[in-house]
Design an enzyme around this catalytic site. Structure first.
Site, PDB file in Angstrom:
ATOM      1  N   CYS A 120      -1.826   2.361  12.953  1.00 36.02           N
ATOM      2  CA  CYS A 120      -1.378   1.687  11.730  1.00 36.02           C
ATOM      3  C   CYS A 120      -1.026   2.751  10.690  1.00 36.02           C
ATOM      4  O   CYS A 120      -1.716   3.751  10.535  1.00 36.02           O
ATOM      5  CB  CYS A 120      -2.442   0.710  11.260  1.00 36.02           C
ATOM      6  SG  CYS A 120      -3.278   1.101   9.748  1.00 36.02           S
ATOM      7  N   HIS A 122      -1.028   2.609   7.587  1.00 33.85           N
ATOM      8  CA  HIS A 122      -1.799   2.617   6.342  1.00 33.85           C
ATOM      9  C   HIS A 122      -3.068   3.457   6.456  1.00 33.85           C
ATOM     10  O   HIS A 122      -3.462   4.116   5.503  1.00 33.85           O
ATOM     11  CB  HIS A 122      -2.195   1.186   5.955  1.00 33.85           C
ATOM     12  CG  HIS A 122      -1.012   0.289   5.807  1.00 33.85           C
ATOM     13  ND1 HIS A 122      -0.820  -0.822   6.606  1.00 33.85           N
ATOM     14  CD2 HIS A 122       0.041   0.359   4.987  1.00 33.85           C
ATOM     15  CE1 HIS A 122       0.306  -1.413   6.262  1.00 33.85           C
ATOM     16  NE2 HIS A 122       0.854  -0.717   5.281  1.00 33.85           N
ATOM     17  N   HIS A 123      -3.714   3.389   7.623  1.00 34.78           N
ATOM     18  CA  HIS A 123      -5.000   4.077   7.775  1.00 34.78           C
ATOM     19  C   HIS A 123      -4.981   5.108   8.898  1.00 34.78           C
ATOM     20  O   HIS A 123      -5.956   5.831   9.081  1.00 34.78           O
ATOM     21  CB  HIS A 123      -6.115   3.058   8.044  1.00 34.78           C
ATOM     22  CG  HIS A 123      -6.253   2.010   6.989  1.00 34.78           C
ATOM     23  ND1 HIS A 123      -5.651   0.773   7.081  1.00 34.78           N
ATOM     24  CD2 HIS A 123      -6.902   2.017   5.794  1.00 34.78           C
ATOM     25  CE1 HIS A 123      -5.925   0.056   6.007  1.00 34.78           C
ATOM     26  NE2 HIS A 123      -6.682   0.780   5.208  1.00 34.78           N
ATOM     27  N   GLN A 161       2.789  -3.744  12.623  1.00 33.37           N
ATOM     28  CA  GLN A 161       3.054  -4.555  13.812  1.00 33.37           C
ATOM     29  C   GLN A 161       4.373  -5.319  13.710  1.00 33.37           C
ATOM     30  O   GLN A 161       5.087  -5.481  14.701  1.00 33.37           O
ATOM     31  CB  GLN A 161       1.876  -5.513  14.038  1.00 33.37           C
ATOM     32  CG  GLN A 161       1.968  -6.276  15.361  1.00 33.37           C
ATOM     33  CD  GLN A 161       0.739  -7.117  15.609  1.00 33.37           C
ATOM     34  OE1 GLN A 161      -0.372  -6.745  15.220  1.00 33.37           O
ATOM     35  NE2 GLN A 161       0.913  -8.244  16.254  1.00 33.37           N
ATOM     36  N   HIS A 189      -6.399  -4.858  15.157  1.00 33.97           N
ATOM     37  CA  HIS A 189      -6.236  -3.712  14.250  1.00 33.97           C
ATOM     38  C   HIS A 189      -7.609  -3.128  13.933  1.00 33.97           C
ATOM     39  O   HIS A 189      -8.439  -3.796  13.314  1.00 33.97           O
ATOM     40  CB  HIS A 189      -5.544  -4.165  12.956  1.00 33.97           C
ATOM     41  CG  HIS A 189      -4.093  -4.456  13.156  1.00 33.97           C
ATOM     42  ND1 HIS A 189      -3.099  -3.690  12.599  1.00 33.97           N
ATOM     43  CD2 HIS A 189      -3.471  -5.409  13.880  1.00 33.97           C
ATOM     44  CE1 HIS A 189      -1.925  -4.164  12.976  1.00 33.97           C
ATOM     45  NE2 HIS A 189      -2.128  -5.214  13.737  1.00 33.97           N
TER      46      HIS A 189
HETATM   47  N1  LIG Z   1       1.325  -6.525   7.519  1.00 29.11           N
HETATM   48  C1  LIG Z   1       0.582  -5.576   8.090  1.00 29.11           C
HETATM   49  N2  LIG Z   1      -0.477  -5.096   7.451  1.00 29.11           N
HETATM   50  C2  LIG Z   1      -1.207  -4.152   8.068  1.00 29.11           C
HETATM   51  C3  LIG Z   1      -0.902  -3.660   9.329  1.00 29.11           C
HETATM   52  N3  LIG Z   1      -1.825  -2.726   9.652  1.00 29.11           N
HETATM   53  C4  LIG Z   1      -2.680  -2.662   8.598  1.00 29.11           C
HETATM   54  N4  LIG Z   1      -2.293  -3.518   7.625  1.00 29.11           N
HETATM   55  C5  LIG Z   1      -2.872  -3.836   6.328  1.00 29.11           C
HETATM   56  O1  LIG Z   1      -2.481  -2.927   5.345  1.00 29.11           O
HETATM   57  C6  LIG Z   1      -3.218  -3.259   4.187  1.00 29.11           C
HETATM   58  C7  LIG Z   1      -3.410  -2.061   3.313  1.00 29.11           C
HETATM   59  O2  LIG Z   1      -4.022  -2.553   2.148  1.00 29.11           O
HETATM   60  P1  LIG Z   1      -4.639  -1.664   0.962  1.00 29.11           P
HETATM   61  O3  LIG Z   1      -5.321  -2.586  -0.003  1.00 29.11           O
HETATM   62  O4  LIG Z   1      -3.566  -0.769   0.430  1.00 29.11           O
HETATM   63  O5  LIG Z   1      -5.657  -0.735   1.725  1.00 29.11           O
HETATM   64  P2  LIG Z   1      -7.227  -0.897   1.868  1.00 29.11           P
HETATM   65  O6  LIG Z   1      -7.880  -0.841   0.522  1.00 29.11           O
HETATM   66  O7  LIG Z   1      -7.681   0.112   2.873  1.00 29.11           O
HETATM   67  O8  LIG Z   1      -7.336  -2.371   2.441  1.00 29.11           O
HETATM   68  P3  LIG Z   1      -8.481  -3.045   3.325  1.00 29.11           P
HETATM   69  O9  LIG Z   1      -8.085  -2.853   4.765  1.00 29.11           O
HETATM   70  O10 LIG Z   1      -8.443  -4.500   2.923  1.00 29.11           O
HETATM   71  O11 LIG Z   1      -9.771  -2.369   3.005  1.00 29.11           O
HETATM   72  C8  LIG Z   1      -4.489  -3.902   4.701  1.00 29.11           C
HETATM   73  O12 LIG Z   1      -4.483  -5.244   4.303  1.00 29.11           O
HETATM   74  C9  LIG Z   1      -4.358  -3.807   6.220  1.00 29.11           C
HETATM   75  O13 LIG Z   1      -4.969  -4.896   6.897  1.00 29.11           O
HETATM   76  C10 LIG Z   1       0.237  -4.194  10.001  1.00 29.11           C
HETATM   77  O14 LIG Z   1       0.587  -3.836  11.114  1.00 29.11           O
HETATM   78  N5  LIG Z   1       0.937  -5.152   9.334  1.00 29.11           N
HETATM   79 ZN   LIG Z   2      -4.655  -0.063   8.924  1.00 27.22          ZN
END
Ligand SMILES: Nc1nc2c(ncn2[C@@H]2O[C@H](COP(=O)(O)OP(=O)(O)OP(=O)(O)O)[C@@H](O)[C@H]2O)c(=O)[nH]1
Ligand SMILES: [Zn+2]
Length: 230
Positions: A120, A122-123, A161, A189
């Site tokens: 992913c 984001h992380h 995704q 995820h």
């Molecule tokens: N739409 C989508 N979201 C994703 C995917 N992979 C991860 N995410 C989301 O990306 C978002 C990032 O949110 P942020 O609030 O910026 O990050 P965060 O504080 O780490 O969020 P949390 O996961 O809720 O703790 C999260 O809601 C994840 O679940 C994906 O493939 N598609």
């Molecule tokens: Zn993620």
């Protein structure tokens, strides 16, 4: 179809060509992934810098990077992340070779349960699951393994995704010019499992339907029925 798989990017937009149940047309802008390209030959030259970066990460975690178990960890981790993102230096054309065959077959072809592992964006933690692909040939069929290879190209990158689903569908569509393409991905995820909201059993399902799968509900239903069957 004017949209290129490699260009899917800046916006998740639903237009006449797409049906993405999980995609919200107002989702935020995402990066133009096609601008990130990497040559295989560059990987080796980038290895020392990546290794140094991982050494830093370990130090910032409070680890002793001189202890025996960690001595080669930065290098291993550098090689691992390069492997997990190797899709950046692969294109659909590269892997197809000559495996597109003229064939007068116009019934649906489905390859389901293709294992998929991605990171992913984001992380940078894994999401993984199964990909189901269907297409209806238009005088051309593709070697079945190539569908799984197309999954590899787009999953071995930093992804979301929804974009992964769409890139696979459009990649197949561009290569084969079929009457339709359907892609469904069901994935877990780890950023929702091992950290964050920690929901162990949640699964995310995304789909992209192109051509007849979009236009004809019966064709779509047939694909969904056959691909979801145990
Ligand atoms: N739409 C989508 N979201 C994703 C995917 N992979 C991860 N995410 C989301 O990306 C978002 C990032 O949110 P942020 O609030 O910026 O990050 P965060 O504080 O780490 O969020 P949390 O996961 O809720 O703790 C999260 O809601 C994840 O679940 C994906 O493939 N598609
Ligand atoms: Zn993620």
């Amino acid at each position: 179809m004017s949209t290129k798989a490699s260009d899917i990017a800046d916006e998740f937009h639903c237009n006449n060509s797409f049906s993405d149940r999980v995609i919200d047309s107002k989702m935020p802008t995402v990066h133009r992934q096609h601008e990130i390209s990497r040559k295989e030959s560059e990987d080796e030259s980038r290895l020392p810098a990546l290794e140094a970066a991982y050494t830093d990460i370990l130090r910032h975690l409070g680890e002793d990077t001189d202890r025996e178990g960690l001595l080669r960890t930065p290098l291993r981790a550098a090689k691992a992340i390069q492997f997990l993102t190797k899709g950046y230096h692969e294109t659909v054309d590269d892997i197809l070779n000559n495996a597109i065959f003229d064939e007068d077959h116009d019934e649906m072809v489905i390859v389901k349960d293709i294992d998929m592992f991605s990171l992913c964006e984001h992380h940078m933690v894994p999401f993984f699951g199964k990909v189901h692909i269907g297409y209806i040939p238009n005088k051309k069929v593709v070697g079945l393994s190539k569908l799984a290879r197309i999954v590899e190209i787009f999953s071995r990158r930093l992804q979301v995704q929804e974009r992964l689903t769409k890139q696979i569908a459009i990649g197949i569509s561009e290569a084969l010019q079929p009457k339709g393409v359907a892609v469904v991905i069901e994935a877990a995820h780890m950023c929702m499992v091992m950290r964050g909201v920690q929901k162990m059993n949640s699964r995310t399902v995304t789909s992209t339907m192109l051509g007849v799968y979009l236009e004809d509900p019966k064709t779509r239903e047939e694909f969904l029925y056959l691909s979801q069957r145990a």
